[in-house]
Design a protein around this motif. Structure first.
Motif, PDB file in Angstrom:
ATOM      1  N   LYS A 167     -24.941  71.079  11.755  1.00  0.00           N
ATOM      2  CA  LYS A 167     -23.717  71.032  10.954  1.00  0.00           C
ATOM      3  C   LYS A 167     -22.575  71.619  11.780  1.00  0.00           C
ATOM      4  CE  LYS A 167     -25.048  70.859   6.195  1.00  0.00           C
ATOM      5  NZ  LYS A 167     -24.728  71.365   4.858  1.00  0.00           N
ATOM      6  N   MET A 168     -21.396  71.013  11.650  1.00  0.00           N
ATOM      7  CA  MET A 168     -20.216  71.489  12.362  1.00  0.00           C
ATOM      8  C   MET A 168     -19.035  71.525  11.406  1.00  0.00           C
ATOM      9  SD  MET A 168     -20.469  69.476  15.918  1.00  0.00           S
ATOM     10  CE  MET A 168     -22.048  68.779  16.327  1.00  0.00           C
ATOM     11  N   ALA A 169     -18.178  72.507  11.606  1.00  0.00           N
ATOM     12  CA  ALA A 169     -16.945  72.618  10.820  1.00  0.00           C
ATOM     13  C   ALA A 169     -15.822  72.985  11.777  1.00  0.00           C
ATOM     14  CB  ALA A 169     -17.094  73.674   9.739  1.00  0.00           C
ATOM     15  N   TYR A 170     -14.663  72.398  11.560  1.00  0.00           N
ATOM     16  CA  TYR A 170     -13.480  72.659  12.385  1.00  0.00           C
ATOM     17  C   TYR A 170     -12.301  73.013  11.497  1.00  0.00           C
ATOM     18  CZ  TYR A 170     -15.575  70.562  16.560  1.00  0.00           C
ATOM     19  OH  TYR A 170     -16.369  70.303  17.636  1.00  0.00           O
ATOM     20  N   VAL A 171     -11.463  73.938  11.967  1.00  0.00           N
ATOM     21  CA  VAL A 171     -10.178  74.228  11.332  1.00  0.00           C
ATOM     22  C   VAL A 171      -9.131  74.153  12.437  1.00  0.00           C
ATOM     23  CG1 VAL A 171      -8.789  75.893  10.045  1.00  0.00           C
ATOM     24  CG2 VAL A 171     -11.258  75.750   9.621  1.00  0.00           C
ATOM     25  N   PHE A 172      -8.072  73.377  12.181  1.00  0.00           N
ATOM     26  CA  PHE A 172      -6.980  73.206  13.122  1.00  0.00           C
ATOM     27  C   PHE A 172      -5.753  73.913  12.561  1.00  0.00           C
ATOM     28  CE2 PHE A 172      -9.854  69.641  13.571  1.00  0.00           C
ATOM     29  CZ  PHE A 172     -10.078  69.623  14.933  1.00  0.00           C
TER      30      PHE A 172
END
Length: 85
Positions: A18-23
């Motif tokens: 699982k991967m999560a990104y915040v920009f």
């Protein structure tokens, strides 16, 4: 706590990871990666836009430079998450 305003967040899964990104508005991106398997690897990464200064709240991390044919110069740092949370 990141001082810059978040612009977008996304999460997805590829096989057992699982991967999560915040920009962020400042050009910072933070990603979290973790394997779903028992004892799987977990890490948090920070990437800075080209020319961006290291935010004060992340000054204790060392950022390495890496050249990419597609993305130009990438500056980033990461740490492995140990134990269970």
């Amino acid at each position: 706590m990141i001082a810059s305003r978040p612009l977008e967040a996304t999460a997805f899964q590829v096989e057992n990871i699982k991967m999560a990104y915040v920009f962020y508005e400042s050009g910072l991106s933070i990603n979290v990666m973790y394997a779903l398997d028992e004892g799987g690897k977990r890490a948090v990464g920070f990437k800075l836009s080209d020319g961006m200064e290291v935010p004060e709240e992340l000054a204790s991390f060392k950022f390495a430079r890496q050249k990419s044919k597609l993305a130009g110069t990438i500056r980033g740092s990461y740490f492995v998450v140990k134990n269970a949370y």
